[in-house]
Each structure stands twice: as C-alpha cells, then as structure tokens.
Design a protein around this motif. Structure first.
Motif, short mmCIF file in Angstrom:
data_model
loop_
_atom_site.label_atom_id
_atom_site.label_comp_id
_atom_site.label_asym_id
_atom_site.label_seq_id
_atom_site.Cartn_x
_atom_site.Cartn_y
_atom_site.Cartn_z
N LEU A 172 -6.83 -3.26 53.23
CA LEU A 172 -7.37 -2.63 52.02
C LEU A 172 -7.12 -1.12 52.03
O LEU A 172 -6.64 -0.54 51.05
CB LEU A 172 -8.88 -2.90 51.93
N MET A 173 -7.43 -0.48 53.17
CA MET A 173 -7.28 0.98 53.27
C MET A 173 -5.82 1.40 53.16
O MET A 173 -5.47 2.35 52.46
CB MET A 173 -7.88 1.49 54.58
N ARG A 174 -4.96 0.70 53.88
CA ARG A 174 -3.53 1.04 53.83
C ARG A 174 -2.94 0.85 52.44
O ARG A 174 -2.15 1.68 51.96
CB ARG A 174 -2.76 0.18 54.84
N LYS A 175 -3.34 -0.24 51.79
CA LYS A 175 -2.82 -0.53 50.46
C LYS A 175 -3.23 0.54 49.47
O LYS A 175 -2.41 1.06 48.70
CB LYS A 175 -3.32 -1.91 49.99
N TYR A 176 -4.51 0.93 49.51
CA TYR A 176 -4.98 1.92 48.54
C TYR A 176 -4.47 3.31 48.89
O TYR A 176 -4.16 4.11 48.00
CB TYR A 176 -6.51 1.92 48.42
N ASP A 196 -0.88 3.15 47.43
CA ASP A 196 -0.62 2.89 46.01
C ASP A 196 -1.81 3.14 45.09
O ASP A 196 -1.73 2.86 43.89
CB ASP A 196 -0.19 1.43 45.82
N GLY A 197 -2.91 3.63 45.63
CA GLY A 197 -4.11 3.85 44.81
C GLY A 197 -3.89 4.85 43.69
O GLY A 197 -3.03 5.74 43.79
N THR A 198 -4.68 4.73 42.63
CA THR A 198 -4.49 5.59 41.45
C THR A 198 -5.59 6.64 41.30
O THR A 198 -5.46 7.54 40.48
CB THR A 198 -4.45 4.73 40.18
N VAL A 199 -6.68 6.52 42.07
CA VAL A 199 -7.74 7.54 42.02
C VAL A 199 -7.55 8.45 43.23
O VAL A 199 -7.71 8.02 44.37
CB VAL A 199 -9.14 6.89 42.04
N PHE A 228 -11.68 -1.04 44.61
CA PHE A 228 -11.53 -0.52 45.97
C PHE A 228 -12.87 0.00 46.50
O PHE A 228 -13.26 -0.31 47.63
CB PHE A 228 -10.50 0.61 46.00
N ALA A 229 -13.55 0.80 45.69
CA ALA A 229 -14.84 1.36 46.11
C ALA A 229 -15.85 0.25 46.42
O ALA A 229 -16.59 0.33 47.41
CB ALA A 229 -15.38 2.29 45.02
N ASP A 230 -15.87 -0.78 45.59
CA ASP A 230 -16.79 -1.91 45.81
C ASP A 230 -16.45 -2.63 47.11
O ASP A 230 -17.34 -2.93 47.92
CB ASP A 230 -16.72 -2.90 44.65
N THR A 242 -0.68 -8.82 46.60
CA THR A 242 -0.11 -7.49 46.76
C THR A 242 -0.52 -6.51 45.65
O THR A 242 -0.14 -5.36 45.69
CB THR A 242 1.43 -7.57 46.79
N THR A 243 -1.31 -6.96 44.70
CA THR A 243 -1.74 -6.09 43.61
C THR A 243 -2.71 -5.03 44.12
O THR A 243 -3.65 -5.34 44.83
CB THR A 243 -2.42 -6.91 42.49
N THR A 244 -2.47 -3.77 43.75
CA THR A 244 -3.35 -2.69 44.17
C THR A 244 -4.66 -2.76 43.38
O THR A 244 -4.64 -2.88 42.16
CB THR A 244 -2.68 -1.32 43.90
N PRO A 245 -5.82 -2.70 44.07
CA PRO A 245 -7.09 -2.75 43.35
C PRO A 245 -7.31 -1.51 42.50
O PRO A 245 -6.74 -0.45 42.78
CB PRO A 245 -8.13 -2.85 44.48
#
Length: 202
Positions: A165-169, A172-175, A66-68, A58-61
C-alpha cells in the motif's frame, strides 16, 4: 492456449470431412467455424476477466481510500500488539509488540497530519475491517506459544499488505501530502516486515 484448443478440435473435424458428402462437408465446415468462434469467445472472456482482476490489484487508491486503509492498518497493529504484551510467551515477541505500538502510533499521527494538509482535508476512517476484527477476536482467545505463532504469522501478512500500500501510493498517489507520508512510512514498514519474518523462523 488458443493453439492448444484449436489443435484438439481440428483433427476430429478433418476426419469427419473425409467421410462426408460435399453438402455434409459444408455443414462440417460451418460447425468447425462455430466451434472456433466459441473457443475464441471463451478465451477472450477469460482473458478479459484476468485483465480486470489484474487492473483491480494495481489500481492506485484515492486519497481517502489510502488514508482509510492506512488508518485501519495502524489501528489493527496497535490493538494486536497490546494483546501481545499480555498474551505472548516469547520475550522477543513482546519486544516486537512494544515496537509496534510505538511505531504505529507515530504513523497514525503522520497520516492524520498529511490527511489534514490535503485540499480538501481528508478524515481517515480507522474502523477495522471485518477480517481485521475477526483476526483480533481470534487472537484474544489464544495465549502462550500458540498466540506467538498466530500473532507473528499475521504480522508478516499485515506488513506485506501495508508495504504494498505504502509503496504504491508513494509512487502513484495523487494527494501530495499523503504521497510524501507514504514514502516516509514505507521504509519503516519494510524493517518491521523483516523483523516479523525473522521471528517467524524461530
């Protein structure tokens, strides 16, 4: 779980206590306490391992991670779809593959632009993972109906992972730029997943 384990130990200890001297009873008590501590310790260790595994899932990348991951996913989708245009038997599978090339070329451009807009700028690494490379190599050996089945099965799995991946970022994504891109891409991936699942039932 603790209660079950404790209940299995306690009756045995109680029987032993009934037949022992006071000195032996003390030893039995100590043994029972030691056993309880050991069981408790084992359960705590197991619980910690489960907690750590859940946290990893569950950790946000980071923005770079994420980009990779997005770049690798797009690269794999495009290469697999190109194979499908020649190796697939079903017209529906070939049509789906054509849609994948167009859609993932578009999402590649979107991720690159969002990564470039980040501060500091991020350069996505699109090199396939070992698993992706192996899956692609296996697809290259297949043709016709066998290819169709393996390709579509893989598409369901790949799009489930991409959607997570998309939903998670997006949540909660930081960029900021990548977070926005993830939010825009997620509904498209969801549609692709539905299409893949429909083909998987055929």
């Amino acid at each position: 779980m603790r209660n079950h384990l404790w209940m299995s130990v306690a009756p045995i200890a109680a029987l032993a206590l009934g037949a022992c001297s006071p000195k032996a009873e003390q030893k039995a008590d100590n043994a029972l306490n030691d056993t309880g501590a050991a069981v408790s310790g084992a359960l705590n260790s197991t619980g910690n391992a489960i907690d750590n595994a859940q946290q990893a899932l569950t950790t946000t990348p980071t923005g770079q991670e994420f980009a990779d991951a997005a770049a690798k996913s797009d690269a794999f989708e495009i290469e697999a779809a190109k194979l499908a245009t020649t190796n697939a038997q079903s017209p529906q599978v070939k049509e789906f593959a054509g849609m994948m090339v167009a859609a993932h070329t578009e999402s590649t451009a979107k991720i690159k632009a969002a990564a470039k807009a980040a501060s500091p700028a991020i350069t996505p690494n699109a090199t396939l993972t070992k698993d992706q490379a192996e899956d692609l190599a296996e697809l290259k050996t297949l043709k016709g109906a066998e290819f169709d089945k393996e390709y579509i099965d893989g598409q369901v799995d790949a799009h489930e992972d991409a959607l997570d991946l998309m939903r998670k970022y997006a949540a909660d994504g930081t960029v900021a730029s990548l977070k926005q891109a993830a939010g825009e891409i997620a509904p498209v991936v969801e549609k692709h997943l539905s299409s893949a699942k429909a083909l998987d039932k055929d």
